[in-house]
Motif scaffolding. Structure first.
Motif, PDB file in Angstrom:
ATOM      1  N   ALA A 156      32.735 -33.620  71.827  1.00 48.07           N
ATOM      2  CA  ALA A 156      33.055 -34.896  71.090  1.00 48.07           C
ATOM      3  C   ALA A 156      31.955 -35.595  70.532  1.00 48.07           C
ATOM      4  O   ALA A 156      32.461 -36.672  70.016  1.00 48.07           O
ATOM      5  CB  ALA A 156      34.136 -35.695  71.990  1.00 48.07           C
ATOM      6  N   GLY A 157      30.879 -35.215  70.601  1.00 47.67           N
ATOM      7  CA  GLY A 157      29.618 -36.030  69.996  1.00 47.67           C
ATOM      8  C   GLY A 157      28.995 -37.172  70.890  1.00 47.67           C
ATOM      9  O   GLY A 157      28.468 -38.050  70.525  1.00 47.67           O
ATOM     10  N   ILE A 158      29.634 -37.169  72.214  1.00 49.08           N
ATOM     11  CA  ILE A 158      29.130 -38.178  73.138  1.00 49.08           C
ATOM     12  C   ILE A 158      28.078 -37.708  73.908  1.00 49.08           C
ATOM     13  O   ILE A 158      28.328 -36.977  75.013  1.00 49.08           O
ATOM     14  CB  ILE A 158      30.348 -38.683  73.972  1.00 49.08           C
ATOM     15  CG1 ILE A 158      31.517 -39.352  73.074  1.00 49.08           C
ATOM     16  CG2 ILE A 158      30.133 -40.063  74.867  1.00 49.08           C
ATOM     17  CD1 ILE A 158      32.761 -39.598  73.576  1.00 49.08           C
ATOM     18  N   ILE A 170      35.720 -41.983  74.901  1.00 45.70           N
ATOM     19  CA  ILE A 170      35.278 -41.286  76.213  1.00 45.70           C
ATOM     20  C   ILE A 170      36.529 -40.875  76.726  1.00 45.70           C
ATOM     21  O   ILE A 170      36.469 -39.504  77.057  1.00 45.70           O
ATOM     22  CB  ILE A 170      34.559 -42.009  76.824  1.00 45.70           C
ATOM     23  CG1 ILE A 170      33.196 -42.529  76.266  1.00 45.70           C
ATOM     24  CG2 ILE A 170      34.161 -41.615  78.372  1.00 45.70           C
ATOM     25  CD1 ILE A 170      32.285 -43.630  77.186  1.00 45.70           C
ATOM     26  N   LYS A 171      37.296 -41.433  76.838  1.00 44.56           N
ATOM     27  CA  LYS A 171      39.017 -41.228  77.561  1.00 44.56           C
ATOM     28  C   LYS A 171      39.432 -39.930  76.880  1.00 44.56           C
ATOM     29  O   LYS A 171      39.798 -38.952  77.141  1.00 44.56           O
ATOM     30  CB  LYS A 171      39.792 -42.340  77.643  1.00 44.56           C
ATOM     31  CG  LYS A 171      40.907 -41.842  78.470  1.00 44.56           C
ATOM     32  CD  LYS A 171      41.702 -43.242  78.661  1.00 44.56           C
ATOM     33  CE  LYS A 171      43.163 -42.943  79.360  1.00 44.56           C
ATOM     34  NZ  LYS A 171      43.797 -44.068  79.360  1.00 44.56           N
ATOM     35  N   SER A 224      33.309 -51.177  75.077  1.00 46.22           N
ATOM     36  CA  SER A 224      32.163 -50.135  74.559  1.00 46.22           C
ATOM     37  C   SER A 224      31.172 -50.032  75.651  1.00 46.22           C
ATOM     38  O   SER A 224      30.609 -50.987  76.409  1.00 46.22           O
ATOM     39  CB  SER A 224      31.528 -50.938  73.255  1.00 46.22           C
ATOM     40  OG  SER A 224      30.279 -50.024  73.044  1.00 46.22           O
ATOM     41  N   VAL A 225      30.766 -48.702  76.116  1.00 43.63           N
ATOM     42  CA  VAL A 225      29.880 -48.722  77.136  1.00 43.63           C
ATOM     43  C   VAL A 225      28.661 -47.789  76.853  1.00 43.63           C
ATOM     44  O   VAL A 225      28.690 -46.925  75.827  1.00 43.63           O
ATOM     45  CB  VAL A 225      30.873 -47.993  78.366  1.00 43.63           C
ATOM     46  CG1 VAL A 225      31.898 -48.915  78.905  1.00 43.63           C
ATOM     47  CG2 VAL A 225      31.048 -46.536  78.001  1.00 43.63           C
ATOM     48  N   GLU A 226      27.639 -47.913  77.716  1.00 47.01           N
ATOM     49  CA  GLU A 226      26.396 -47.247  77.078  1.00 47.01           C
ATOM     50  C   GLU A 226      26.407 -45.932  78.198  1.00 47.01           C
ATOM     51  O   GLU A 226      26.980 -45.786  79.229  1.00 47.01           O
ATOM     52  CB  GLU A 226      25.010 -48.136  77.796  1.00 47.01           C
ATOM     53  CG  GLU A 226      23.828 -47.400  77.488  1.00 47.01           C
ATOM     54  CD  GLU A 226      22.866 -48.164  78.496  1.00 47.01           C
ATOM     55  OE1 GLU A 226      21.476 -47.677  77.999  1.00 47.01           O
ATOM     56  OE2 GLU A 226      22.990 -49.095  78.941  1.00 47.01           O
TER      57      GLU A 226
END
Length: 230
Positions: A156-158, A170-171, A224-226
């Motif tokens: 997913a490009g993460i 992310i989920k 938003s998370v790192e």
């Protein structure tokens, strides 16, 4: 009219009473398992920092934290059988895979035995009605092979490159990649940034199949998370 108790009657009742008190030790007393993986980059990127195990730096992939029996109300049993301590010799043929997939990053550096012992003694002993010690670790390794969290995210490009990503994205990426809704928890780096840390998936009480989670742990993540490097 009085009652007369024969020795046979007394013996039978003693056996029944003993069995009644003994059953909880062997009965299954949980509803499902949490299967928990964590991102080593987030573990290490804190003020506490980390230490690599004696085998060296682990690969850049999600690692097993544990397989934890839980109740549907969110509580869980723990330390269920002190008479069944961790025995590394029972899992000798699994050690190589466990060093790769289930390493300890705690300081000081170790051979992982303390970490594995903690997981078995606290959580594994509560699943002995389903899994003996060898099966507990083997089953957890097999679950890891079935749930490739990193692949789902990267598709997913993460990527773990220090960028920030939407928690919802992310989920959704995990749901799309492994067809399960995850629970997600975060920690905080030295600068106070929320980091992607642990992924919770659920497994049925027989430890055979992934299931939809009856309950999720409380999320402590920002919107938003790192996703830090490792």
């Amino acid at each position: 009219m009085g009652f007369f108790f024969t020795p046979r009657f007394v013996l039978i009742n003693v056996i029944v009473i003993f069995q009644c008190f003994s059953l909880p030790t062997f009965a299954q007393d949980f509803d499902f398992f949490y299967f928990v993986q964590n991102w080593p980059g987030s573990y290490c990127d804190t003020e506490r920092s980390c230490c690599y195990p004696r085998t060296g730096k682990p690969s850049a992939d999600f690692k097993i934290h544990g397989l934890w029996p839980n109740y549907n109300d969110g509580t869980y049993p723990s330390n269920c059988d002190p008479s069944s301590p961790f025995d590394r010799t029972q899992i000798s043929d699994l050690v190589s895979s466990m060093e790769k997939n289930w390493p300890s990053l705690a300081c000081p550096s170790s051979d992982n035995t303390k970490f594995w012992s903690h997981e078995w003694n606290k959580h594994g002993t509560c699943s002995e009605s389903v899994l003996d010690q060898y099966e507990y670790f083997e089953t957890t390794l097999n679950l890891k092979a079935q749930a490739n969290i990193l692949q789902a995210l990267q598709t997913a490009g993460i990527n773990p490159d220090g960028s920030h990503y939407s928690l919802d994205k992310i989920k959704s990426a995990i749901e799309e990649g492994i067809k399960l809704t995850p629970g997600i928890s975060c920690n905080v780096d030295g600068s106070g940034n929320s980091q992607l840390y642990e992924i919770y998936l659920c497994v049925d009480s027989s430890a055979s199949n992934f299931i939809d989670c009856p309950v999720f742990p409380n999320s402590n993540c920002a919107s938003s998370v790192e996703f830090p490097k490792f």
